[in-house]
Write an enzyme that holds these catalytic residues in place. Structure first.
Site, PDB file in Angstrom:
ATOM      1  N   CYS A 196       0.838  -1.186   0.000  1.00 48.16           N
ATOM      2  CA  CYS A 196       0.000   0.000   0.000  1.00 48.16           C
ATOM      3  C   CYS A 196       0.885   1.252   0.000  1.00 48.16           C
ATOM      4  O   CYS A 196       1.791   1.378   0.815  1.00 48.16           O
ATOM      5  CB  CYS A 196      -0.888  -0.049   1.240  1.00 48.16           C
ATOM      6  SG  CYS A 196      -1.209   1.529   2.005  1.00 48.16           S
ATOM      7  N   GLU A 197       0.625   2.161  -0.940  1.00 48.99           N
ATOM      8  CA  GLU A 197       1.517   3.320  -1.056  1.00 48.99           C
ATOM      9  C   GLU A 197       1.282   4.360   0.038  1.00 48.99           C
ATOM     10  O   GLU A 197       2.086   5.248   0.236  1.00 48.99           O
ATOM     11  CB  GLU A 197       1.403   3.959  -2.441  1.00 48.99           C
ATOM     12  CG  GLU A 197       0.102   4.683  -2.712  1.00 48.99           C
ATOM     13  CD  GLU A 197       0.084   5.272  -4.121  1.00 48.99           C
ATOM     14  OE1 GLU A 197       0.881   4.831  -4.964  1.00 48.99           O
ATOM     15  OE2 GLU A 197      -0.749   6.170  -4.363  1.00 48.99           O
ATOM     16  N   HIS A 198       0.184   4.239   0.752  1.00 44.74           N
ATOM     17  CA  HIS A 198      -0.066   5.197   1.834  1.00 44.74           C
ATOM     18  C   HIS A 198       0.700   4.848   3.111  1.00 44.74           C
ATOM     19  O   HIS A 198       1.049   5.723   3.880  1.00 44.74           O
ATOM     20  CB  HIS A 198      -1.562   5.258   2.169  1.00 44.74           C
ATOM     21  CG  HIS A 198      -2.363   5.908   1.082  1.00 44.74           C
ATOM     22  ND1 HIS A 198      -3.714   5.721   0.938  1.00 44.74           N
ATOM     23  CD2 HIS A 198      -1.987   6.728   0.087  1.00 44.74           C
ATOM     24  CE1 HIS A 198      -4.140   6.409  -0.104  1.00 44.74           C
ATOM     25  NE2 HIS A 198      -3.112   7.021  -0.639  1.00 44.74           N
ATOM     26  N   HIS A 199       0.938   3.554   3.330  1.00 43.56           N
ATOM     27  CA  HIS A 199       1.564   3.135   4.583  1.00 43.56           C
ATOM     28  C   HIS A 199       2.772   2.231   4.404  1.00 43.56           C
ATOM     29  O   HIS A 199       3.408   1.854   5.380  1.00 43.56           O
ATOM     30  CB  HIS A 199       0.531   2.413   5.463  1.00 43.56           C
ATOM     31  CG  HIS A 199      -0.689   3.226   5.759  1.00 43.56           C
ATOM     32  ND1 HIS A 199      -1.826   3.179   4.998  1.00 43.56           N
ATOM     33  CD2 HIS A 199      -0.918   4.148   6.723  1.00 43.56           C
ATOM     34  CE1 HIS A 199      -2.732   4.024   5.487  1.00 43.56           C
ATOM     35  NE2 HIS A 199      -2.210   4.630   6.517  1.00 43.56           N
ATOM     36  N   CYS A 252      -2.443  -2.402   6.742  1.00 40.22           N
ATOM     37  CA  CYS A 252      -2.517  -1.070   7.351  1.00 40.22           C
ATOM     38  C   CYS A 252      -3.850  -0.861   8.063  1.00 40.22           C
ATOM     39  O   CYS A 252      -3.967  -0.002   8.926  1.00 40.22           O
ATOM     40  CB  CYS A 252      -2.272   0.019   6.302  1.00 40.22           C
ATOM     41  SG  CYS A 252      -3.406   0.002   4.918  1.00 40.22           S
ATOM     42  N   HIS A 272      -5.837  -5.626   3.907  1.00 41.76           N
ATOM     43  CA  HIS A 272      -4.832  -4.566   4.025  1.00 41.76           C
ATOM     44  C   HIS A 272      -4.274  -4.552   5.436  1.00 41.76           C
ATOM     45  O   HIS A 272      -5.006  -4.282   6.389  1.00 41.76           O
ATOM     46  CB  HIS A 272      -5.465  -3.200   3.712  1.00 41.76           C
ATOM     47  CG  HIS A 272      -5.840  -3.046   2.282  1.00 41.76           C
ATOM     48  ND1 HIS A 272      -5.193  -2.182   1.435  1.00 41.76           N
ATOM     49  CD2 HIS A 272      -6.778  -3.675   1.544  1.00 41.76           C
ATOM     50  CE1 HIS A 272      -5.729  -2.273   0.223  1.00 41.76           C
ATOM     51  NE2 HIS A 272      -6.698  -3.166   0.266  1.00 41.76           N
ATOM     52  N   GLN A 300      -5.351  -0.481  -4.056  1.00 40.62           N
ATOM     53  CA  GLN A 300      -6.108  -1.599  -4.615  1.00 40.62           C
ATOM     54  C   GLN A 300      -6.936  -1.175  -5.828  1.00 40.62           C
ATOM     55  O   GLN A 300      -7.042  -1.898  -6.810  1.00 40.62           O
ATOM     56  CB  GLN A 300      -7.005  -2.215  -3.535  1.00 40.62           C
ATOM     57  CG  GLN A 300      -7.741  -3.458  -4.031  1.00 40.62           C
ATOM     58  CD  GLN A 300      -8.513  -4.152  -2.933  1.00 40.62           C
ATOM     59  OE1 GLN A 300      -8.169  -4.056  -1.755  1.00 40.62           O
ATOM     60  NE2 GLN A 300      -9.564  -4.860  -3.317  1.00 40.62           N
TER      61      GLN A 300
HETATM   62 ZN    ZN Z   1      -2.573   1.655   3.658  1.00 41.39          ZN
END
Ligand code: ZN
Length: 193
Positions: free
Chosen positions: A79-82, A151, A149, A121
Protein backbone atom coordinates in the site's frame (compact mmCIF):
# COMPACT_ATOMS: atom_id res chain seq x y z
CA UNK A 1 13.31 -4.77 -17.49
CA UNK A 2 12.58 -2.85 -14.35
CA UNK A 3 15.00 -0.05 -13.54
CA UNK A 4 17.83 -0.70 -11.14
CA UNK A 5 17.25 0.47 -7.59
CA UNK A 6 19.70 2.55 -5.60
CA UNK A 7 20.53 -0.10 -3.04
CA UNK A 8 22.96 2.09 -1.10
CA UNK A 9 20.33 4.78 -0.67
CA UNK A 10 17.78 2.25 0.60
CA UNK A 11 20.33 0.98 3.12
CA UNK A 12 21.04 4.51 4.36
CA UNK A 13 17.32 5.23 4.62
CA UNK A 14 16.58 2.06 6.59
CA UNK A 15 19.43 2.82 8.95
CA UNK A 16 18.05 6.33 9.50
CA UNK A 17 14.60 4.89 10.01
CA UNK A 18 15.86 2.47 12.65
CA UNK A 19 17.55 5.33 14.48
CA UNK A 20 14.46 7.50 14.23
CA UNK A 21 12.19 4.93 15.84
CA UNK A 22 14.57 4.63 18.77
CA UNK A 23 16.35 1.45 17.77
CA UNK A 24 20.04 0.73 17.74
CA UNK A 25 20.95 -0.11 14.13
CA UNK A 26 24.21 -1.64 15.32
CA UNK A 27 22.75 -4.24 17.60
CA UNK A 28 23.23 -7.82 16.51
CA UNK A 29 19.79 -8.53 15.06
CA UNK A 30 19.59 -5.28 13.10
CA UNK A 31 23.11 -5.06 11.73
CA UNK A 32 22.25 -6.59 8.38
CA UNK A 33 18.66 -5.36 8.26
CA UNK A 34 19.31 -2.39 5.92
CA UNK A 35 20.95 -4.75 3.45
CA UNK A 36 18.16 -7.32 3.76
CA UNK A 37 15.51 -4.67 3.16
CA UNK A 38 17.38 -3.34 0.13
CA UNK A 39 17.60 -6.85 -1.37
CA UNK A 40 13.95 -7.47 -0.63
CA UNK A 41 12.89 -4.24 -2.36
CA UNK A 42 14.46 -5.44 -5.60
CA UNK A 43 12.19 -8.44 -5.43
CA UNK A 44 8.90 -7.22 -4.02
CA UNK A 45 8.92 -3.94 -5.97
CA UNK A 46 10.20 -5.41 -9.23
CA UNK A 47 7.24 -3.98 -11.13
CA UNK A 48 8.24 -0.32 -10.65
CA UNK A 49 9.01 1.22 -14.02
CA UNK A 50 7.96 -1.93 -15.83
CA UNK A 51 5.50 -1.68 -18.69
CA UNK A 52 3.56 -4.81 -17.83
CA UNK A 53 1.46 -4.58 -20.97
CA UNK A 54 4.52 -5.20 -23.12
CA UNK A 55 5.09 -8.53 -21.39
CA UNK A 56 1.69 -9.91 -22.45
CA UNK A 57 1.87 -12.29 -25.37
CA UNK A 58 -1.23 -12.56 -27.48
CA UNK A 59 -1.85 -15.96 -29.04
CA UNK A 60 -3.89 -16.89 -32.08
CA UNK A 61 -6.22 -19.83 -31.56
CA UNK A 62 -9.58 -20.84 -32.88
CA UNK A 63 -12.39 -18.36 -32.44
CA UNK A 64 -13.54 -18.13 -28.87
CA UNK A 65 -16.57 -16.05 -28.03
CA UNK A 66 -17.16 -17.00 -24.42
CA UNK A 67 -15.91 -15.78 -21.07
CA UNK A 68 -12.40 -16.83 -20.16
CA UNK A 69 -11.92 -16.58 -16.40
CA UNK A 70 -8.81 -17.06 -14.34
CA UNK A 71 -9.79 -16.95 -10.72
CA UNK A 72 -8.01 -16.97 -7.38
CA UNK A 73 -4.77 -15.45 -8.65
CA UNK A 74 -2.77 -14.84 -5.46
CA UNK A 75 -0.86 -11.58 -5.17
CA UNK A 76 1.10 -9.51 -2.68
CA UNK A 77 1.40 -5.75 -2.97
CA UNK A 78 2.43 -2.75 -0.91
CA UNK A 79 0.00 0.00 0.00
CA UNK A 80 1.52 3.32 -1.06
CA UNK A 81 -0.07 5.20 1.83
CA UNK A 82 1.56 3.13 4.58
CA UNK A 83 4.15 0.90 2.89
CA UNK A 84 2.46 -2.10 4.43
CA UNK A 85 1.33 -5.18 2.51
CA UNK A 86 -2.06 -5.82 1.13
CA UNK A 87 -2.64 -9.24 -0.30
CA UNK A 88 -5.37 -11.41 -1.59
CA UNK A 89 -6.80 -12.85 -4.76
CA UNK A 90 -7.58 -11.45 -8.16
CA UNK A 91 -10.09 -12.77 -10.65
CA UNK A 92 -9.70 -11.77 -14.29
CA UNK A 93 -12.43 -12.48 -16.83
CA UNK A 94 -12.39 -11.45 -20.46
CA UNK A 95 -14.09 -12.26 -23.73
CA UNK A 96 -11.64 -12.58 -26.63
CA UNK A 97 -12.12 -10.71 -29.86
CA UNK A 98 -12.05 -13.36 -32.58
CA UNK A 99 -9.04 -15.60 -32.14
CA UNK A 100 -6.84 -13.27 -30.09
CA UNK A 101 -6.36 -14.81 -26.67
CA UNK A 102 -3.94 -14.24 -23.82
CA UNK A 103 -2.05 -17.16 -22.31
CA UNK A 104 -3.60 -18.05 -18.96
CA UNK A 105 -0.28 -17.91 -17.14
CA UNK A 106 0.23 -14.43 -18.57
CA UNK A 107 -2.96 -13.19 -16.92
CA UNK A 108 -1.65 -14.28 -13.54
CA UNK A 109 1.66 -12.61 -14.30
CA UNK A 110 -0.02 -9.32 -15.18
CA UNK A 111 -1.66 -9.25 -11.76
CA UNK A 112 1.53 -10.19 -9.96
CA UNK A 113 3.76 -7.70 -11.77
CA UNK A 114 1.32 -4.81 -11.37
CA UNK A 115 1.16 -5.75 -7.69
CA UNK A 116 4.94 -5.38 -7.32
CA UNK A 117 4.68 -1.62 -7.19
CA UNK A 118 3.59 0.84 -4.55
CA UNK A 119 -0.11 0.47 -5.14
CA UNK A 120 -3.65 1.22 -4.19
CA UNK A 121 -6.11 -1.60 -4.61
CA UNK A 122 -8.35 0.52 -6.85
CA UNK A 123 -5.45 1.42 -9.14
CA UNK A 124 -4.19 -2.15 -9.26
CA UNK A 125 -7.64 -3.28 -10.38
CA UNK A 126 -7.75 -0.59 -13.07
CA UNK A 127 -4.25 -1.27 -14.32
CA UNK A 128 -4.85 -4.99 -14.76
CA UNK A 129 -8.01 -4.22 -16.76
CA UNK A 130 -6.17 -1.63 -18.88
CA UNK A 131 -3.27 -4.01 -19.54
CA UNK A 132 -5.60 -6.74 -20.78
CA UNK A 133 -7.62 -4.29 -22.91
CA UNK A 134 -4.47 -2.72 -24.32
CA UNK A 135 -2.65 -5.94 -25.09
CA UNK A 136 -5.37 -8.04 -26.68
CA UNK A 137 -8.19 -5.59 -27.37
CA UNK A 138 -10.81 -8.12 -26.22
CA UNK A 139 -14.58 -7.56 -26.31
CA UNK A 140 -14.41 -6.78 -22.64
CA UNK A 141 -12.67 -7.44 -19.38
CA UNK A 142 -13.71 -7.67 -15.75
CA UNK A 143 -11.30 -7.64 -12.85
CA UNK A 144 -12.31 -8.34 -9.26
CA UNK A 145 -9.80 -8.11 -6.44
CA UNK A 146 -10.36 -9.07 -2.82
CA UNK A 147 -7.62 -8.17 -0.40
CA UNK A 148 -6.70 -7.78 3.22
CA UNK A 149 -4.83 -4.57 4.03
CA UNK A 150 -2.41 -4.85 6.91
CA UNK A 151 -2.52 -1.07 7.35
CA UNK A 152 -6.11 -1.60 8.44
CA UNK A 153 -5.98 -4.91 10.25
CA UNK A 154 -2.66 -4.37 12.07
CA UNK A 155 -3.86 -1.14 13.58
CA UNK A 156 -6.85 -2.76 15.13
CA UNK A 157 -9.39 -0.49 13.50
CA UNK A 158 -10.96 -3.43 11.70
CA UNK A 159 -11.25 -7.05 12.59
CA UNK A 160 -8.47 -9.20 11.26
CA UNK A 161 -9.41 -10.90 8.03
CA UNK A 162 -11.76 -8.18 6.81
CA UNK A 163 -11.61 -7.87 3.04
CA UNK A 164 -11.78 -4.99 0.66
CA UNK A 165 -13.33 -5.83 -2.71
CA UNK A 166 -12.85 -3.78 -5.85
CA UNK A 167 -14.07 -4.44 -9.36
CA UNK A 168 -13.59 -2.87 -12.74
CA UNK A 169 -15.45 -3.59 -15.96
CA UNK A 170 -14.60 -2.58 -19.49
CA UNK A 171 -16.23 -3.09 -22.87
CA UNK A 172 -19.04 -5.61 -23.06
CA UNK A 173 -19.00 -6.23 -19.30
CA UNK A 174 -19.81 -2.58 -18.80
CA UNK A 175 -22.51 -2.54 -21.44
CA UNK A 176 -24.28 -5.79 -20.66
CA UNK A 177 -25.54 -6.57 -17.17
CA UNK A 178 -26.21 -10.19 -18.17
CA UNK A 179 -22.59 -10.75 -19.16
CA UNK A 180 -21.41 -9.06 -16.01
CA UNK A 181 -23.68 -11.25 -13.89
CA UNK A 182 -22.47 -14.37 -15.70
CA UNK A 183 -18.84 -13.52 -14.92
CA UNK A 184 -19.67 -12.70 -11.32
CA UNK A 185 -21.46 -16.04 -10.91
CA UNK A 186 -18.39 -17.84 -12.28
CA UNK A 187 -16.14 -15.93 -9.90
CA UNK A 188 -18.32 -16.83 -6.96
CA UNK A 189 -18.27 -20.44 -8.07
CA UNK A 190 -21.97 -20.76 -8.67
CA UNK A 191 -21.67 -20.69 -12.42
CA UNK A 192 -22.21 -23.68 -14.66
CA UNK A 193 -19.13 -25.06 -16.29
ZN1 ZN B 1 -2.57 1.66 3.66
Amino acid sequence: MAHKMDKEKIKQAVRLFLEAIGEDPDREGLRRTPERVADMCQEILAGIGLDVRETIKVLQTEEHDEIVLVKDIPFYSLCEHHLLPFHGKAHVAYIPEGSRVIGISKLARVVQMEAKKLQLQERLTNQVADDVMGAANPKGVMVVIEAEHLCMTMRGARASGSKTVTSVVRGIFRQRAVTRAEAMALIKGRGEY
